[in-house]
Every structure is written in C-alpha cells, then in structure tokens.
Motif scaffolding. Structure first.
Motif, PDB file in Angstrom:
ATOM      1  N   GLU A 281      -0.124  11.329   6.929  1.00  0.00           N
ATOM      2  CA  GLU A 281       0.539   9.758   6.592  1.00  0.00           C
ATOM      3  C   GLU A 281       2.101  10.007   6.594  1.00  0.00           C
ATOM      4  OE1 GLU A 281      -1.013   6.938   7.308  1.00  0.00           O
ATOM      5  OE2 GLU A 281       0.831   5.755   6.644  1.00  0.00           O
ATOM      6  N   ARG A 282       2.300  11.021   5.445  1.00  0.00           N
ATOM      7  CA  ARG A 282       3.780  11.255   4.898  1.00  0.00           C
ATOM      8  C   ARG A 282       4.400  11.801   6.095  1.00  0.00           C
ATOM      9  NH1 ARG A 282       6.198   8.791   0.897  1.00  0.00           N
ATOM     10  NH2 ARG A 282       7.781  10.429   1.328  1.00  0.00           N
ATOM     11  N   PRO A 286       9.699   7.729   8.870  1.00  0.00           N
ATOM     12  CA  PRO A 286       9.893   6.508   8.143  1.00  0.00           C
ATOM     13  C   PRO A 286       9.364   5.024   9.049  1.00  0.00           C
ATOM     14  CG  PRO A 286      11.724   7.663   9.081  1.00  0.00           C
ATOM     15  CD  PRO A 286      10.598   8.465   9.232  1.00  0.00           C
ATOM     16  N   GLY A 287       9.029   5.459  10.390  1.00  0.00           N
ATOM     17  CA  GLY A 287       8.518   4.212  11.221  1.00  0.00           C
ATOM     18  C   GLY A 287       7.264   3.569  10.622  1.00  0.00           C
ATOM     19  N   SER A 288       6.450   4.598   9.862  1.00  0.00           N
ATOM     20  CA  SER A 288       5.169   4.158   9.372  1.00  0.00           C
ATOM     21  C   SER A 288       5.277   3.433   7.947  1.00  0.00           C
ATOM     22  CB  SER A 288       4.245   5.273   9.485  1.00  0.00           C
ATOM     23  OG  SER A 288       4.506   6.231   8.722  1.00  0.00           O
ATOM     24  N   GLY A 289       6.297   3.320   7.586  1.00  0.00           N
ATOM     25  CA  GLY A 289       6.438   2.601   6.244  1.00  0.00           C
ATOM     26  C   GLY A 289       7.202   3.329   5.162  1.00  0.00           C
ATOM     27  N   VAL A 294      -1.265   6.759  -2.270  1.00  0.00           N
ATOM     28  CA  VAL A 294      -1.859   6.883  -3.357  1.00  0.00           C
ATOM     29  C   VAL A 294      -3.289   7.576  -3.093  1.00  0.00           C
ATOM     30  CG1 VAL A 294      -2.921   5.605  -5.383  1.00  0.00           C
ATOM     31  CG2 VAL A 294      -0.787   4.983  -4.238  1.00  0.00           C
ATOM     32  N   LEU A 295      -3.382   8.672  -4.003  1.00  0.00           N
ATOM     33  CA  LEU A 295      -4.805   9.161  -3.993  1.00  0.00           C
ATOM     34  C   LEU A 295      -5.430   9.079  -5.003  1.00  0.00           C
ATOM     35  CD1 LEU A 295      -3.169  12.772  -3.247  1.00  0.00           C
ATOM     36  CD2 LEU A 295      -4.813  11.656  -1.848  1.00  0.00           C
ATOM     37  N   TYR A 446       3.956  -1.476  -3.680  1.00  0.00           N
ATOM     38  CA  TYR A 446       4.729  -0.492  -2.727  1.00  0.00           C
ATOM     39  C   TYR A 446       4.193   0.710  -1.953  1.00  0.00           C
ATOM     40  CZ  TYR A 446       5.376   1.351  -7.440  1.00  0.00           C
ATOM     41  OH  TYR A 446       4.995   1.786  -8.737  1.00  0.00           O
ATOM     42  N   ALA A 447       2.924   1.040  -2.492  1.00  0.00           N
ATOM     43  CA  ALA A 447       2.203   2.164  -1.992  1.00  0.00           C
ATOM     44  C   ALA A 447       1.793   1.854  -0.200  1.00  0.00           C
ATOM     45  CB  ALA A 447       0.770   2.166  -2.476  1.00  0.00           C
ATOM     46  N   ARG A 448       2.174   2.928   0.492  1.00  0.00           N
ATOM     47  CA  ARG A 448       2.177   2.900   1.952  1.00  0.00           C
ATOM     48  C   ARG A 448       0.843   2.817   2.583  1.00  0.00           C
ATOM     49  NH1 ARG A 448       4.532   7.554   5.615  1.00  0.00           N
ATOM     50  NH2 ARG A 448       6.477   7.412   4.330  1.00  0.00           N
ATOM     51  N   LYS A 449      -0.193   3.554   1.601  1.00  0.00           N
ATOM     52  CA  LYS A 449      -1.559   3.645   2.001  1.00  0.00           C
ATOM     53  C   LYS A 449      -2.544   4.256   0.619  1.00  0.00           C
ATOM     54  CE  LYS A 449      -4.497   6.525   5.150  1.00  0.00           C
ATOM     55  NZ  LYS A 449      -4.955   5.725   6.131  1.00  0.00           N
ATOM     56  N   ALA A 450      -3.764   4.104   0.842  1.00  0.00           N
ATOM     57  CA  ALA A 450      -4.450   4.480  -0.329  1.00  0.00           C
ATOM     58  C   ALA A 450      -5.561   5.378   0.200  1.00  0.00           C
ATOM     59  CB  ALA A 450      -4.855   3.422  -1.041  1.00  0.00           C
TER      60      ALA A 450
END
Ligand SMILES: [Zn+2]
Length: 499
Positions: A281-282, A286-289, A294-295, A446-450
């Motif tokens: 994910e990282r 930058p395009g993906s947010g 968050v793990l 502000y988390a981009r993904k969990a």
C-alpha cells in the motif's frame, strides 16, 4: 430536583490472568463530591453529559479503570460501599443517573452492575434510576429489573457518551411511565465486526432509531456485548422501554438482529501477510492517498482488557524490513531500564513480558528519548477532556520505527498520546493500533488504509479460541442454534436448520 450522579465503570476481560485492584481505578478515574464535578464537567463523558442536563446534580462517587482482568473483591466492595455511603448522606434524592460500563466481572459478585443498582435502590427508594451502558455491555435481567431506564451507547468507536448521559438525565427528570423488555440473543460477536457505520450494525442501529422515533417509546438499546467477559449474561442484548408493547417491540428488533447474524464476521491476515500488504500500500506512492497504514492488532486490544505488550506485529515489521512505523508498547520494566541507563543509544528487549502468549520479546537498538511522567487530556471524540496518565515513557528509534514504551497501559482511544511525546502520527508510514475499532476515533481521519491482523492475545476475533467456562450455550457462531433456543422471536422461519 436533587439528582444524584455517580457510578463504577469497568470492562472486564475474564481471560486476562492479572486481577484489577483498587490502584488501577485510583490511577484512572476516581472522584467523589465536588472533585467529581471539577473533573467531569464539560467533558465528553457520560457524567459530563448528565451534568450538562442537570447543572445542579448531586455528585456521589465515580470510579473507572481501563479494561483489564477481573476486579478484585475488595476493590469492588470498597467502591460500592463509598457510593452507598455518599448516596445515603445525600438523601433525599429525586433520582439517580449512574454510569456503569455493563461488562464488569468482580470476584465473588456474579452480577456487579445489578448489585450496584440494587444496593442504591434500597437506599433511594422508588425514584427513577437511569443507567448508561457501554456498547459492549452484557446487561442481565437483574439489572434491567433494578433500573428504570437503560441507555446504551450507539457508536463504536464510542463518541456519544455525553449525549447518552444527558439522555439518561432527561429520562430521570421526566420519568415517563414505561414497561421494559430486555432480550438476550445467543449471538457472540467480536469487536472488529461491531463498527456502527458498517454493516450489520448500521442497519441494526437504524432499526433502533426508527423504533425510538415512535410515540411512547422512551429508550432503545441494541448492544452487541463484550465477548471476553465469560458469564451467563453473554450475548447480543436488545432493550426497549415504552409506554406500551415494549416486549413486542423488543422481539421485533431482536428478530432484525438475528436475521443479520451471518454478517458478524471478521477477516484477518497473519502478521507477515499483513505487513506485506501494508508495504504494498505504501509503495503505491502519493496517488493512492497519504497518511499511515494502520496495522490493527485486534487480539492485543488494550481497550478490551489486553495488556498491550504483544510483539507479533513488531516481529513481522522487523522481518519484512519495514521502517517508519510507530508502535506503543506497555513495558514498565523497559521504561525503568531506559531511564536508569546513561547514554543516547540503548539496546533493550521489549514487550512480551506479561505472558508467553504475548511474546517473545523483541530486541531493539537505537537512540532513546526519555520522558515523563506524561499526562494529557483527551482532545478527540472519545471521552473528550478525560485526563490520562501514561507514566514515564521511553521512545526508542528502532530499525522498524519508533517504539513508544509506556509505564502505564495506554489505549489508542485518541492520538493525543503520540502527540504528547512529540510524535506526529500523520507522518508515520505505519501505525500499530492495539485495538479493534476504537482506534478510528484517533487515527481514522487520516489513515489511508487499515489491515486487520490475526495476532495472539486475549481479544481474538476467532472466539472459538477462548476457553469459556460460564457462557450460555448454544451460541452462534460457536454452536448450532435451533428455534427452541429463541422462544421469544416472533418469526421462527428466520432460524435455519443447522447453521
Ligand atoms: Zn466499549
């Protein structure tokens, strides 16, 4: 009107071996009389909300500890005695608003919340008593019978405590004539499936809202409960207080819940897969947010009573070569060692000390930032204004990022605990959150993904792992529940054969 306010608040994880003594309450929330008003007025807590609705309420006693193991008998008895003595001294009272979590287990006291209300009822007589309950409450018939109104939270992550406290106070002031009905469905659900904005709770809460809007309906709660308090009250609770047809309305709402039981399922990744997914994910750029991934370490959920020293995610971060993570770990011995050692850089073995289940410890080396004691006031949606004491802190710059070692257990109910030690959580690549859903009130914005991680611990999403001894059976999804087990549901066709 003289309305007394107070309570005893604890969510008990029966699978955590270490008992909870009075010191844990004194260290978290422990106020009486004028101090209670000073501490809680204007806060986003249940009693803060009650104080808004009844500005001249009579403060009694309030004690709370972070979720943890079973409450010691002498701690429960001391607090109940204090609450009773202060209630008697405050007579005459025209009503009570009590903040009780609803999932407390105390040694020698099989239904602590019912006992609190019963004890106070004997003192105040037939005046209205309203009780606020956490979303994770496991209320039983004795509690519903002793109180006039139960008012459960409607949010998870929890953010409506002050509103529910005000609602409870307004019910006491109006004291409408009601009948009530509490039903317990044989349905066990892990916290990771209970978010209020997600299905199935979104639809269940919407059904409760529709019911609450009907004339003559005064209180409705749909409480998924706390699966880690091993007692005969476990299950999904539905409560209705209404001028008429309370039982019929509760049955219809319970049928709505039961029809959605299959949707309470959690999908978890093992720690290495979870970290690989977070790294992917990282790397999307930058395009993906922006913002951290968050793990979510669901089984070491500090807000569910787990110790917060589990290392499974940290080992995976180290194995996968991740950097720029931030992880909070409860480790008083490592904090003491860091504060006692000279030098800018240290080598420490951290975490995994409370039980073999939470380990093994992980060795880290790096620059250390010693702080403390650190206290702060929660500024977010969870219990805004509540004071938190982290104890002394050591932040170690490890290969995988910052390990925030704390002397007291710290739950990710806010992100202020990171800012309080100079960390800007938005800038982290990965945040390890020791919780299930509660972290969203702090990091959710502000988390981009969990990524939900299947770790070892005391709050596993797979409830079949738990050594239950006292829960009722059968319960979905651990056993097959037949129509005879649901005698109160109005339409048996909803119950399939088998699962
Ligand atoms: Zn809760």
């Amino acid at each position: 009107m003289r309305i007394g306010i107070g309570g005893i608040w604890h969510e008990t994880n029966s699978f955590v071996p270490e008992p909870t003594g009075l010191a844990r309450f004194r260290a978290y929330q422990y106020f009486a009389g004028a101090d209670l008003v000073d501490a809680l007025r204007g806060t986003g807590t249940e009693l803060g909300g009650a104080l808004e609705a009844v500005p001249r309420a009579v403060p009694l006693f309030f004690g709370a500890a972070l979720p943890s193991g079973p409450v010691r008998r002498e701690a429960f008895e001391a607090m109940l005695r204090d609450l009773a003595v202060r209630t008697r001294a405050a007579l005459p009272l025209d009503g009570l608003v009590l903040s009780l979590h609803g999932a407390m287990m105390a040694d020698g006291h099989p239904d602590p919340e019912a006992e609190i209300v019963g004890t106070l009822r004997a003192i105040v007589g037939p005046v209205p008593i309203a009780v606020t309950l956490d979303y994770h409450a496991n209320p039983g018939p004795a509690l519903a019978g002793a109180a006039d109104f139960l008012v459960g939270y409607r949010t998870y992550p929890h953010s409506d405590m002050a509103e529910r406290g005000a609602e409870a106070a307004e019910l006491v002031l109006r004291n409408p004539p009601v009948a009530h009905s509490l039903l317990r469905l044989p349905l066990l659900t892990p916290p990771a499936t209970q978010e209020h904005r997600a299905e199935p709770m979104r639809s269940i809460l919407a059904a409760a809202d529709r019911l609450r809007a009907e004339p003559g309906v005064w209180a409705v709660s749909t409480l998924p409960g706390f699966a880690y308090a091993d007692c005969d009250r476990l299950g999904f609770a539905v409560y209705v207080a209404a001028e008429a047809r309370a039982a019929e309305r509760a049955r219809a709402l319970a049928a709505e819940v039961w029809s959605r039981r299959a949707a309470f399922t959690a999908e978890l990744s093992d720690p290495d897969d979870a970290v690989r997914e977070a790294l992917r994910e990282r790397s999307k750029g930058p395009g993906s947010g922006s913002g951290p991934v968050v793990l979510v370490d669901v089984a070491d959920n500090v807000g569910g009573g787990a110790p917060g020293d589990g290392t499974a995610v940290l080992h995976a971060l180290a194995r996968q070569g991740a950097t720029d993570a931030v992880a909070v770990l409860w480790d008083p011995a490592a904090v003491a060692a860091a504060h006692a050692s000279p030098g800018e850089r240290l080598e420490l073995r951290i975490g995994g000390h409370s039980a073999d289940l939470m380990g093994p410890p992980i060795t880290v080396r790096g620059r250390v930032d010693r702080r403390g004691p650190v206290t702060y006031a929660r500024a977010g949606a969870y219990m805004r204004g509540q004071q938190v004491d982290m104890g002394r802190v050591a932040v170690v710059e490890t290969g995988f990022g910052k390990a925030v070692l704390t002397e007291n257990r710290v739950a990710p109910f806010d992100d202020d605990h990171l800012r309080a030690v100079g960390i800007v959580p938005e800038e982290a690549a990965f945040l390890v959150a020791k919780g299930a859903i509660a972290w969203k009130s702090g990091f959710g914005g502000y988390a981009r993904k969990a990524v939900y991680v299947g770790t070892p611990g005391y709050c596993p999403a797979d409830l079949a792992q738990l050594p239950y001894r006292s829960r009722p059976a059968p319960m979905h999804p651990l056993e097959s529940v037949g129509r005879d087990d649901l005698p109160f549901l109005p339409f048996p066709p909803l119950v399939e054969d088998g699962h």
